[in-house]
Each structure stands twice: as C-alpha cells, then as structure tokens.
Design a protein around this motif. Structure first.
Motif, PDB file in Angstrom:
ATOM      1  N   ILE A  87      55.159   1.528  29.409  1.00  0.00           N
ATOM      2  CA  ILE A  87      56.488   2.074  29.137  1.00  0.00           C
ATOM      3  C   ILE A  87      56.476   3.586  29.330  1.00  0.00           C
ATOM      4  O   ILE A  87      55.426   4.226  29.303  1.00  0.00           O
ATOM      5  N   SER A  88      57.659   4.114  29.527  1.00  0.00           N
ATOM      6  CA  SER A  88      57.806   5.549  29.716  1.00  0.00           C
ATOM      7  C   SER A  88      57.438   6.276  28.423  1.00  0.00           C
ATOM      8  O   SER A  88      57.764   5.821  27.327  1.00  0.00           O
ATOM      9  N   VAL A  89      56.769   7.394  28.563  1.00  0.00           N
ATOM     10  CA  VAL A  89      56.337   8.153  27.383  1.00  0.00           C
ATOM     11  C   VAL A  89      57.528   8.517  26.485  1.00  0.00           C
ATOM     12  O   VAL A  89      57.414   8.574  25.268  1.00  0.00           O
ATOM     13  N   ALA A 108      43.507   9.510  28.541  1.00  0.00           N
ATOM     14  CA  ALA A 108      42.799  10.743  28.894  1.00  0.00           C
ATOM     15  C   ALA A 108      43.769  11.693  29.570  1.00  0.00           C
ATOM     16  O   ALA A 108      44.707  11.262  30.257  1.00  0.00           O
ATOM     17  N   SER A 109      43.542  12.970  29.385  1.00  0.00           N
ATOM     18  CA  SER A 109      44.466  13.960  29.949  1.00  0.00           C
ATOM     19  C   SER A 109      44.349  14.036  31.470  1.00  0.00           C
ATOM     20  O   SER A 109      43.252  13.993  32.030  1.00  0.00           O
ATOM     21  N   HIS A 110      45.505  14.189  32.097  1.00  0.00           N
ATOM     22  CA  HIS A 110      45.548  14.371  33.553  1.00  0.00           C
ATOM     23  C   HIS A 110      45.438  15.842  33.930  1.00  0.00           C
ATOM     24  O   HIS A 110      45.427  16.161  35.111  1.00  0.00           O
ATOM     25  N   ALA A 137      54.530  13.698  22.367  1.00  0.00           N
ATOM     26  CA  ALA A 137      54.608  15.042  22.961  1.00  0.00           C
ATOM     27  C   ALA A 137      53.269  15.391  23.621  1.00  0.00           C
ATOM     28  O   ALA A 137      53.226  15.949  24.724  1.00  0.00           O
ATOM     29  N   LEU A 138      52.182  15.038  22.946  1.00  0.00           N
ATOM     30  CA  LEU A 138      50.851  15.319  23.501  1.00  0.00           C
ATOM     31  C   LEU A 138      50.631  14.550  24.806  1.00  0.00           C
ATOM     32  O   LEU A 138      50.146  15.112  25.792  1.00  0.00           O
ATOM     33  N   ALA A 139      51.011  13.264  24.814  1.00  0.00           N
ATOM     34  CA  ALA A 139      50.860  12.471  26.047  1.00  0.00           C
ATOM     35  C   ALA A 139      51.646  13.130  27.179  1.00  0.00           C
ATOM     36  O   ALA A 139      51.168  13.251  28.309  1.00  0.00           O
ATOM     37  N   ALA A 140      52.851  13.579  26.866  1.00  0.00           N
ATOM     38  CA  ALA A 140      53.677  14.252  27.876  1.00  0.00           C
ATOM     39  C   ALA A 140      52.978  15.521  28.353  1.00  0.00           C
ATOM     40  O   ALA A 140      52.878  15.771  29.562  1.00  0.00           O
ATOM     41  N   ALA A 141      52.437  16.313  27.408  1.00  0.00           N
ATOM     42  CA  ALA A 141      51.742  17.554  27.768  1.00  0.00           C
ATOM     43  C   ALA A 141      50.531  17.264  28.648  1.00  0.00           C
ATOM     44  O   ALA A 141      50.164  18.075  29.505  1.00  0.00           O
ATOM     45  N   VAL A 149      50.977  12.508  31.288  1.00  0.00           N
ATOM     46  CA  VAL A 149      50.824  11.046  31.362  1.00  0.00           C
ATOM     47  C   VAL A 149      52.225  10.457  31.175  1.00  0.00           C
ATOM     48  O   VAL A 149      52.705  10.344  30.056  1.00  0.00           O
ATOM     49  N   PRO A 150      52.911  10.135  32.264  1.00  0.00           N
ATOM     50  CA  PRO A 150      54.302   9.701  32.131  1.00  0.00           C
ATOM     51  C   PRO A 150      54.472   8.257  31.656  1.00  0.00           C
ATOM     52  O   PRO A 150      55.518   7.903  31.136  1.00  0.00           O
TER      53      PRO A 150
END
Ligand code: AMP
Ligand code: MG
Length: 406
Positions: free
Chosen positions: A30-32, A45-47, A163-167, A170-171
């Motif tokens: 699903i969308s973040v 994991a961060s992109h 918010a962290l996933a978005a930062a 990770v969409p």
C-alpha cells in the motif's frame, strides 16, 4: 485438547488455544500515505541517506573556522546557499557564503556563524563570534543512511514512522492484509438501531460495538446481520461467511433453550476447541473452526461480549495481522474499594481509573457488576483482574488491571 475443569477451561489456556487457532494473513503493498494504523509485514531499509550532504542547521554564514578563530573578523560574501539550491563555488580564506537552514555547506567552509552574530555591510560581513569546526552543521547521514533498516516487521505504523518511511523515499509499504471479521448476532429480541421496535425487543448494540472494536483493532468488520433464534435463519446467514477470515457470533452461546449456536454450527461442521471459560463475565464462550474459518462465539450480554472481545478477539486479530503484541498488557493499580473473596472463575471487574495527587493510579470498581449494564461498561476505563479463589482484598492494596480502549 485443553485441560478442562468442571467443563471450563482457564482463561490463559483459552487464549493459547485461540492464538494457536488463527494464523498470520498474507501481505499487500500500500501507499505510504495510506499506511497509518497498518501492521508492517516486512522490514524496511532506507533508499537514501539523510541528509544527503552536509547541511546547515541555522540561518547565517558558512565560513572557515580558522577565519573566525579571532573575532571580530570581516569576510567577503561570495555567494548564497539555500535549501534546495546550494552554492557551487569554494570558500577560500577570507571568504564566506550566506547560508540558510537545510542548505548544503559549500566546499571549503567547515562551520556556520549564525546571523545574529554578524554585522552586514554590503558584501562585507563581520563575524562577531567564533565558531569551531562542525558547529551548526548536520553531517550527511546524521539522521540515517542508505540501507539502514529503520522499520521492523510487526510494528503498527503511526504518523511518526510513516513520515520516516516517506523520508527514506519508500513510497510503498508491505503490510499484512486486514482480517475480515464477520459478525453475526442472534436473537429474536434484537433489532438494529432505528428499526421498528416491538414491546419485547432491544437494540443489537453488540453488532455496533463489536464492529467498532474490530475496526479499532485493525480488522475489517463485516456485519452479517441478525439471525432469528431458529436453525434455518442461522444456517441461511452462515452460508455467507465464505471468504472471511474469522466468524464472531454473538449470543445463543449458553445453555438456554434458544441457544442454538453450538448445535446448528456443529451440524454445519464447527469443530469446537472449548465452549466454557472459567471467567466472569463470559463463561459461555466458544472457540472452534467452521470449515477452516476460526470462529469465536461471544456471549450476548453486552459487557460479556465486550470483555471477551478485549481478552480474545483483540489478540486473535493481532495474530492475524502479524502484530508484535498478541497478549494483553496488564498493569498494576491501587484498588479503590474493598473486594470480597473470589470463586473459581477469573473475574474481570469493571472499574474507573483515576490518578491521585501522588500520581498513583487508582482503580475503583463499580458497586454493581451485572454483565448487562452497558452504561457502566461505557464509563469503565479498565478491568480489575481477580484470580480464581483470590482472597478478600482491601482498598489501598495493589491489583492487576487491563485497560479498556476507546
Ligand atoms: P444470549 O447469549 O443469546 O442468551 O443473550 C444473553 C443476553 O444478551 C440477552 O439478554 C440478550 O438479549 C442479550 N443480547 C444478545 N445479543 C445481543 C446483541 N447483539 N446486542 C445486545 N444484547 C444482546
Ligand atoms: Mg439469545
């Protein structure tokens, strides 16, 4: 098969059996932006690295620390670095660049003098305070780096971690599918709110309350409506549970003449794990599987239904969601009222919670504990747990409680 005393299974054993009888569901992407409240199904994991480069933490001037070791020092401004558009040039000795919060630190500069500590005269900037190397600079990767695993499978996503996933750029997030929980009320006396009401009829408040409970705990309620107290009516509605992840029936679970759930569902293939639990409220509680679908048969009294939902349905939903917390969190509180000794059933006493002047949490049970009293239940904040055969206890002693959520 669980151990059964006088036909009743202990609460802890009942919960173990419920948890053993449900499995984690599959996942979906699903969308973040829509992930609030969902349970993460895989580590994330961060992109990217954040911040991507060294940036300023303040509005001011990017300088070489050596140039401002002795102040005042007047430097020549040769450029400007703003967030989103850095200065390409290099800061040499005697030079500075205007800089804003979040802007890249230009090559050559290694510290920031905040604007409050400067005097500006055209491109001649006088630094009035020294600033050691690194001051007011957020180094690249200060927050996190590419590949850092910052969100773990099993967490419930809240506004901070979406918010962290978005930062982390990770969409899409992999979350567990929300369990579809079918809710079936039984009883000739029941109608839905707003429907025509006969003189002997009451509202099926449990249909509303349990649907809300399922939703609040991350499931999708599917209201199957109200079956009459006759086998055909129950069978007809039962035929609609295909594709759901769990069936919750309400009422008809006891030993009265009209308590059809066990018999009719039994004929339709219900494999019963237990049907009586040593607890109050909630003794006539059924768990089993009907054609592979886990089934929880809650007692009809609104408080019994609410308490058993809190004790068994919430953990079952959590397990299906793959959530970290599949058992209820208990805390201790000071008892606000004397309680008599308990009998063989584990008691869940409805109580309010208050915080005294000394900061101590006090749980004060209602004087009447009838399992039909929904108004009191709505007012309750917690359940005071009383073990089977517990000794009498005085106000002021500590007791174990479970909080009820909104
Ligand atoms: P039962 O388990 O069917 O014997 O029901 C026990 C009590 O709970 C009876 O007083 C019922 O009227 C009441 N009750 C059963 N189902 C519901 C419901 N869905 N909403 C509110 N009360 C209910
Ligand atoms: Mg009934």
């Amino acid at each position: 098969m669980p151990e059964i005393t006088e036909g009743m299974i202990a609460v802890d054993d009942a919960l173990k059996n419920v948890l053993a009888g449900v499995s984690q569901l599959g996942s979906e992407d699903i969308s973040v932006g829509e992930a609030q409240g969902r349970i993460l199904a895989a580590d994330v994991a961060s992109h990217l690295t954040q911040p991507p480069v060294d940036v300023s933490a303040m509005d001011g001037y990017a300088v070489r620390a050596a140039d401002v070791a002795k102040v005042p020092a007047t430097l020549t401004q040769i450029g400007e670095s703003a967030a989103g558009s850095g200065f390409d040039g290099k800061i040499e000795a005697g030079q500075t660049s205007r800089i804003f919060t979040g802007a890249p630190v230009p090559e050559g500069a290694d510290t920031i003098v905040i604007q409050e500590d400067t005097d500006v005269d055209g491109d001649q900037i006088t630094m009035k305070e020294a600033s050691p190397a690194g001051k007011f600079i957020r180094p690249a990767g200060l927050d996190f780096k590419t590949g850092d695993v910052l969100l773990k499978a099993g967490i419930k996503l809240n506004s901070r971690n979406t918010a962290l996933a978005a930062a982390m750029n990770v969409p899409w997030l992999k979350v567990t599918r929300q369990p579809r929980v079918a809710i079936l009320s039984t009883g000739d006396e029941l109608v839905m709110p707003g429907e025509p009401l006969g003189p002997d009829q009451i509202i099926s408040s449990n249909s509303i309350g349990l649907a809300a409970f399922v939703q609040a705990n991350g499931g999708v309620p599917i209201n199957l409506g109200i079956a009459k107290d006759d086998p055909d009516s129950l069978r007809e509605i039962l035929a609609t549970i295909t594709g759901t992840d769990m069936l919750v029936t309400i009422g008809g679970a006891s030993v009265g003449d009209y308590d059809l759930v066990k018999t009719v569902l039994g004929e339709e293939g219900l494999d019963i794990t237990f049907s009586r639990v040593a607890m109050r409220p909630g003794k006539p509680l059924i768990f089993g599987k009907i054609n592979g679908i886990p089934m929880l048969g809650l007692p009809g009294n609104p408080v019994s239904a609410g308490v058993t939902a809190a004790l068994f349905l919430r953990p079952a939903i959590s397990k299906m969601l793959g959530a970290e917390d599949t058992t209820h969190v208990t805390e201790t509180a000071v008892l606000g009222l004397d309680l008599a000794e308990n009998d063989k059933r584990q008691d869940y006493i409805r109580a309010t919670l208050t915080i005294g002047g000394d900061g101590a949490l006090t749980a004060t049970p209602f004087d009447r504990q009838d399992s039909s009293m929904l108004a009191r239940f709505a007012e309750a904040d917690c359940l005071v747990i009383r073990a089977p055969f517990a000794e009498p206890i005085k106000a002021g002693e500590r007791v174990e409680i479970i909080r009820l959520d909104g």
